[in-house]
Design a protein around this motif. Sequence first.
Motif, PDB file in Angstrom:
ATOM      1  N   UNK A 110      52.810  40.260   4.692  1.00 53.03           N
ATOM      2  CA  UNK A 110      51.691  40.998   5.292  1.00 53.03           C
ATOM      3  C   UNK A 110      50.384  40.263   5.026  1.00 53.03           C
ATOM      4  N   UNK A 111      50.198  39.789   3.799  1.00 51.58           N
ATOM      5  CA  UNK A 111      48.990  39.054   3.451  1.00 51.58           C
ATOM      6  C   UNK A 111      48.856  37.791   4.297  1.00 51.58           C
ATOM      7  N   UNK A 112      49.948  37.054   4.453  1.00 51.62           N
ATOM      8  CA  UNK A 112      49.908  35.833   5.267  1.00 51.62           C
ATOM      9  C   UNK A 112      49.603  36.166   6.724  1.00 51.62           C
ATOM     10  N   UNK A 113      50.188  37.260   7.218  1.00 51.72           N
ATOM     11  CA  UNK A 113      49.949  37.679   8.595  1.00 51.72           C
ATOM     12  C   UNK A 113      48.469  38.022   8.784  1.00 51.72           C
ATOM     13  N   UNK A 114      47.916  38.807   7.861  1.00 52.03           N
ATOM     14  CA  UNK A 114      46.509  39.185   7.957  1.00 52.03           C
ATOM     15  C   UNK A 114      45.601  37.961   7.853  1.00 52.03           C
ATOM     16  N   UNK A 115      45.955  37.048   6.965  1.00 49.42           N
ATOM     17  CA  UNK A 115      45.153  35.841   6.764  1.00 49.42           C
ATOM     18  C   UNK A 115      45.138  34.969   8.011  1.00 49.42           C
ATOM     19  N   UNK A 116      46.226  34.988   8.775  1.00 52.44           N
ATOM     20  CA  UNK A 116      46.324  34.153   9.979  1.00 52.44           C
ATOM     21  C   UNK A 116      45.590  34.754  11.177  1.00 52.44           C
ATOM     22  N   UNK A 117      45.236  36.026  11.095  1.00 55.86           N
ATOM     23  CA  UNK A 117      44.556  36.685  12.217  1.00 55.86           C
ATOM     24  C   UNK A 117      43.092  36.255  12.282  1.00 55.86           C
ATOM     25  N   UNK A 118      42.546  36.185  13.500  1.00 59.74           N
ATOM     26  CA  UNK A 118      41.097  35.983  13.614  1.00 59.74           C
ATOM     27  C   UNK A 118      40.369  37.153  12.941  1.00 59.74           C
ATOM     28  N   UNK A 119      39.165  36.917  12.479  1.00 60.39           N
ATOM     29  CA  UNK A 119      38.413  37.892  11.682  1.00 60.39           C
ATOM     30  C   UNK A 119      38.302  39.259  12.356  1.00 60.39           C
ATOM     31  N   UNK A 120      37.909  39.297  13.614  1.00 58.51           N
ATOM     32  CA  UNK A 120      37.729  40.598  14.283  1.00 58.51           C
ATOM     33  C   UNK A 120      39.048  41.320  14.478  1.00 58.51           C
ATOM     34  N   UNK A 138      35.818  52.000  15.411  1.00 52.31           N
ATOM     35  CA  UNK A 138      35.963  50.564  15.128  1.00 52.31           C
ATOM     36  C   UNK A 138      35.023  49.767  16.032  1.00 52.31           C
ATOM     37  N   UNK A 139      34.985  50.131  17.315  1.00 51.51           N
ATOM     38  CA  UNK A 139      34.111  49.436  18.265  1.00 51.51           C
ATOM     39  C   UNK A 139      32.655  49.522  17.817  1.00 51.51           C
ATOM     40  N   UNK A 140      32.255  50.702  17.353  1.00 52.58           N
ATOM     41  CA  UNK A 140      30.880  50.870  16.889  1.00 52.58           C
ATOM     42  C   UNK A 140      30.603  50.005  15.673  1.00 52.58           C
ATOM     43  N   UNK A 141      31.526  49.966  14.733  1.00 53.82           N
ATOM     44  CA  UNK A 141      31.331  49.144  13.520  1.00 53.82           C
ATOM     45  C   UNK A 141      31.265  47.663  13.838  1.00 53.82           C
ATOM     46  N   UNK A 142      32.140  47.229  14.771  1.00 45.79           N
ATOM     47  CA  UNK A 142      32.196  45.802  15.095  1.00 45.79           C
ATOM     48  C   UNK A 142      31.169  45.395  16.148  1.00 45.79           C
ATOM     49  N   UNK A 143      30.552  46.388  16.808  1.00 47.92           N
ATOM     50  CA  UNK A 143      29.579  46.081  17.855  1.00 47.92           C
ATOM     51  C   UNK A 143      30.231  45.520  19.104  1.00 47.92           C
ATOM     52  N   UNK A 144      31.416  46.035  19.442  1.00 49.40           N
ATOM     53  CA  UNK A 144      32.149  45.586  20.634  1.00 49.40           C
ATOM     54  C   UNK A 144      32.569  46.814  21.438  1.00 49.40           C
ATOM     55  N   UNK A 145      33.174  46.571  22.577  1.00 48.25           N
ATOM     56  CA  UNK A 145      33.640  47.681  23.413  1.00 48.25           C
ATOM     57  C   UNK A 145      34.985  48.200  22.905  1.00 48.25           C
ATOM     58  N   UNK A 146      35.328  49.404  23.330  1.00 46.75           N
ATOM     59  CA  UNK A 146      36.633  49.977  22.976  1.00 46.75           C
ATOM     60  C   UNK A 146      37.753  49.125  23.560  1.00 46.75           C
ATOM     61  N   UNK A 151      42.312  45.235  22.717  1.00 46.57           N
ATOM     62  CA  UNK A 151      42.868  43.868  22.776  1.00 46.57           C
ATOM     63  C   UNK A 151      43.126  43.335  21.368  1.00 46.57           C
ATOM     64  N   UNK A 152      42.203  43.589  20.446  1.00 50.36           N
ATOM     65  CA  UNK A 152      42.400  43.146  19.063  1.00 50.36           C
ATOM     66  C   UNK A 152      43.657  43.778  18.485  1.00 50.36           C
ATOM     67  N   UNK A 153      43.811  45.071  18.743  1.00 47.71           N
ATOM     68  CA  UNK A 153      44.967  45.782  18.190  1.00 47.71           C
ATOM     69  C   UNK A 153      46.277  45.289  18.803  1.00 47.71           C
TER      70      UNK A 153
END
Length: 167
Positions: A110-120, A138-146, A151-153
């Motif tokens: 899990x740690x390796x998987x998370x580490x390999x993901x882009x930050x957002x 999450x969108x509000x915190x990251x300053x992006x659209x829902x 897409x991130x999820x």
Amino acid sequence: MPNTSQQQLSGLYSDHHGWLQRWLRARLGDREQAADIAQDTFVRLLVSQRLPSVGEGRRFLLQIARHLVVDHWRRQRIEQAYLESLAQLPVPETPSPETRLLIIESLLQIDAMLDAMPERVRSAFVMSQFEGLSYAQIAARLGVSVSAVQKYMLRAIGACYQVVYGS
């Protein structure tokens, strides 16, 4: 008769193994761990079948060894956090040593998987799965659209699927 790459690897080993082990011992403070990681460095080099250019041996070996040291520290951190959480459990609920090993290996994946993901992507996944936030929050915190969070999820869930099912 050994081929040229085997001779080059043998030369790298004889010329640099002692030096690398001393360098690792100075960073790790543990003779056995330094010996293990020095050996793992040469194994990684052997498996990769990539050999450094002439005069680049130490730099090349250091690059591999540094990655292995980071992996070692990461594993220690994860194991320590897990063992500390186990210490909080009542004795009858403490998992067997085999189960502990499986859990630690899963945590490392899990740690390796998370580490390999882009930050957002990682941030959205952590906020959703560990903090329980909605996509709108999450969108509000990251300053992006829902839709960006969606897409991130999708990317994060795809990474989880690869870890679990292997492709």
